[in-house]
Write a protein that holds these residues in place. Sequence first.
Motif, PDB file in Angstrom:
ATOM      1  N   ALA A  86      74.646   9.769  52.145  1.00 19.25           N
ATOM      2  CA  ALA A  86      74.257   9.650  50.751  1.00 19.25           C
ATOM      3  C   ALA A  86      72.483   9.652  50.792  1.00 19.25           C
ATOM      4  O   ALA A  86      72.016   9.383  52.023  1.00 19.25           O
TER       5      ALA A  86
ATOM      6  N   SER B  20      74.156  12.850  46.272  1.00 19.68           N
ATOM      7  CA  SER B  20      74.418  11.484  45.659  1.00 19.68           C
ATOM      8  C   SER B  20      75.436  10.796  46.228  1.00 19.68           C
ATOM      9  O   SER B  20      76.287  11.338  47.086  1.00 19.68           O
ATOM     10  N   ASN B  21      75.618   9.624  45.902  1.00 17.67           N
ATOM     11  CA  ASN B  21      76.520   8.530  46.495  1.00 17.67           C
ATOM     12  C   ASN B  21      78.111   9.176  45.920  1.00 17.67           C
ATOM     13  O   ASN B  21      78.890   9.341  46.687  1.00 17.67           O
ATOM     14  N   GLN B  22      78.018   9.693  44.510  1.00  9.94           N
ATOM     15  CA  GLN B  22      79.365  10.488  44.027  1.00  9.94           C
ATOM     16  C   GLN B  22      79.768  11.497  44.711  1.00  9.94           C
ATOM     17  O   GLN B  22      80.978  11.697  45.023  1.00  9.94           O
TER      18      GLN B  22
END
Length: 251
Positions: free
Chosen positions: A30, A49-51
């Motif tokens: 991330a 992103s983290n997602q």
Amino acid sequence: MTTIGILGTGHLAEFLIRGAAGKGYRFLIAPSRRAGTLAQRADVTLAASNQQVVDQADVILACLPAREGLSILQSLGFRQGQSVLSAMAGTRHAPLAAAIAPAAAFCTMMPGHANAYGAGPCLLYPPDRTWEQFLQTLGPVHPFIDEHAFVTATAFGALSGASFFLIDTMVQWFAANGLPEAQARRLVAETFIGNATVVLTETATLAEITPGIATPGGITQALVKSLTADDALTAWHRALDIVLARVRGET
């Protein structure tokens, strides 16, 4: 080659990536302040992103800051069939499982820097073959089926860190008494490595080993007697009691 998504790219993530280098793993990380440097490695890809890390990886390692880690995980959408290993200090299994449901939850603890050299012991709860194989690239693995025992064992993280201060104290003493500091550093480190090898290799108990080491009238006995008089050895017990209370959530 297995891809592991990493959430949180601080020093611990860097140590683990280094330790697993060339051992059949790639990493999707991330974004963060340190991510750009890590992304320069051939085995690391930077996500947006983290997602995106969660969306593109089936196995995910959470190295997030302990205080906000669970809330960050709760904000992400995980899916059935994913496996998440938390290396966040103090995180218990039930809150982790709730935060990343319906993914499967696992917890670990390791010293960090030693794992970059494949020499740091790793705890794992509950046991899992996929994560055990990964952790074996970083050092000896200790799987636990009992969470209470696992939590107690996590106190070794503080012991690992404190040992650097103990080693530094010994090195500085030798240096102050005329030994070149570089030589003192090697001598102290090699002493600890040698004694650890004895403990890991010998079948005799420590109670059986120590009388032959601290012989009457010898220099070891003199040192141990002085430390005992100052309560320096049992002070480690009291200090570890403080750590244990913290990792058990009692303070």
